[in-house]
Design an enzyme around this catalytic site. Structure first.
Site, mmCIF file in Angstrom:
data_model
loop_
_atom_site.group_PDB
_atom_site.id
_atom_site.type_symbol
_atom_site.label_atom_id
_atom_site.label_comp_id
_atom_site.label_asym_id
_atom_site.label_seq_id
_atom_site.Cartn_x
_atom_site.Cartn_y
_atom_site.Cartn_z
ATOM 1 N N ASP A 99 2.461 -3.402 2.352
ATOM 2 C CA ASP A 99 2.438 -2.061 1.925
ATOM 3 C C ASP A 99 0.942 -1.298 1.926
ATOM 4 O O ASP A 99 0.097 -2.064 1.481
ATOM 5 C CB ASP A 99 3.048 -1.830 0.653
ATOM 6 C CG ASP A 99 2.511 -2.376 -0.527
ATOM 7 O OD1 ASP A 99 1.915 -3.389 -0.495
ATOM 8 O OD2 ASP A 99 2.060 -1.694 -1.546
ATOM 9 N N SER A 100 0.799 -0.148 2.286
ATOM 10 C CA SER A 100 -0.392 0.750 2.383
ATOM 11 C C SER A 100 -1.641 -0.179 3.274
ATOM 12 O O SER A 100 -1.299 -0.458 4.233
ATOM 13 C CB SER A 100 -0.734 0.940 0.817
ATOM 14 O OG SER A 100 -2.002 1.973 0.787
ATOM 15 N N ALA A 101 -2.580 -0.588 2.375
ATOM 16 C CA ALA A 101 -3.707 -1.276 2.933
ATOM 17 C C ALA A 101 -3.026 -2.719 3.605
ATOM 18 O O ALA A 101 -3.514 -3.207 4.504
ATOM 19 C CB ALA A 101 -4.634 -1.854 1.878
#
Length: 327
Positions: free
Chosen positions: A169-171
């Site tokens: 998720d995300s980074a």
């Protein structure tokens, strides 16, 4: 930015209520990206603690340490392994988000447990090195090392050899995608697919969603600028596909395994996922795309309180079963 059907760019009543409860419990907190790293991580841990309650039971949980890989440039890495009841063979390597600078397997444990249950697969979480102390490519090297360990010595990671997915998720989505690009270029084996949730795929802050949601709610453009500064560490990474996967060449993107892309509708990073999806479609690929309405960046952390998060991970679990041929 044009919204699709049902995507109004407005938070749902359920999400608004969650934000209000969180503010009532924790009070206004300083922006962690403006604090010294240790203080920012302590605050992030506090903020995520309320998400990691009533953890779904696992058949087995364990922690192992993988040795450093000096040739690759990877450090010794702690890995958390979550095996759900009635787990199938294989695994999901789940790379936690946190702007390359915050979070850990512990901050994402409930999310990872729900994904394990919904997919029917063990989930492996690496505790990779964080920026700014360890800028690019330290985190990526650690993730690649864990990925190779699952490929080459599955039993030592505590799961049975079988289909392998990467996720994040995300980074963490950035790192998962970059790890596949790295291994592809190195001529090594690739996973069977990937589940990528609201990823940041380029160091560009003038996209439609960055402009529209520059002040949040939640994640802001200024925070993302600081996160990318932490990760870059003064390096020119904008044209490096291992840092910014959206600049990868067509051939590299075309040769990736099947992807399941998920994004939040109220998120500065929404355009990153839409742009990645558009590039893949232009290459003739048929990767799945899900934009979840009424939620903001990081919403999958809130499976305890947010039905949209539970439903989204159930959908991701079904995607995992399709990608591993078990649907």
């Amino acid at each position: 930015m044009s919204d699709g059907p049902g995507l109004t760019g407005v938070l749902s009543p359920e999400t608004v209520a969650l934000v209000e409860r969180t503010l009532a419990e924790l009070g206004p907190l300083p922006d962690p990206t403006t604090l010294p790293p240790a203080e920012g991580r302590a605050q992030s841990l506090l903020a995520n603690a309320r998400c990691n309650v009533d953890l779904p039971p696992m058949y087995r949980t364990s922690e192992i340490w993988l040795d450093e890989d000096a040739e690759l440039g990877a450090a010794r890495c702690r890995v958390r392994v979550l095996v759900p009841p009635d787990a199938g063979v294989g695994a999901i390597l789940f790379v936690h988000g946190g702007g390359f600078a915050f979070c850990s397997p512990e901050t994402h444990e409930r999310c990872a447990r729900v994904l394990a249950i919904e997919s029917g697969l063990p989930v492996v979480l690496p505790d990779y090195r964080l920026a700014p102390e360890y800028p690019f490519p330290a985190a990526l090297k650690d993730v690649i090392s864990v990925l190779r360990s699952i490929f080459d010595a599955t039993e030592s990671v505590g799961v049975s050899r079988g289909p392998l997915l990467v996720s994040g998720d995300s980074a963490g989505a950035n790192l998962a995608l970059a790890a596949m690009l790295h291994e592809q270029a190195a001529g090594r084996g690739l996973p069977d697919g990937a589940l990528l949730f609201y990823g940041n795929y380029a160091r560009s802050f003038e996209t439609p969603s960055y402009i529209r949601f520059s002040e949040g709610p939640g994640l802001t453009r200024a925070k993302m600028q600081r996160y990318w500064s932490f990760y870059a560490g003064g390096q020119e990474i904008e044209v490096d596909p291992l840092a910014c996967p959206l600049v990868a060449g067509d051939a590299a993107l075309a040769a990736l395994p099947p992807l399941y892309l998920m994004a939040a509708a109220v998120d500065p990073l929404l355009s990153d996922t839409l742009m990645l999806s558009d590039r893949l479609k232009a290459l003739g690929r048929d990767d799945e795309l899900s934009i979840v309405p009424g939620v903001m960046h990081g919403f999958l952390q809130n499976t305890y309180e947010l039905s949209a998060a539970r439903e989204a991970l159930a959908a991701a679990g079904r995607a995992a079963r399709r990608l591993t041929g078990r649907s």
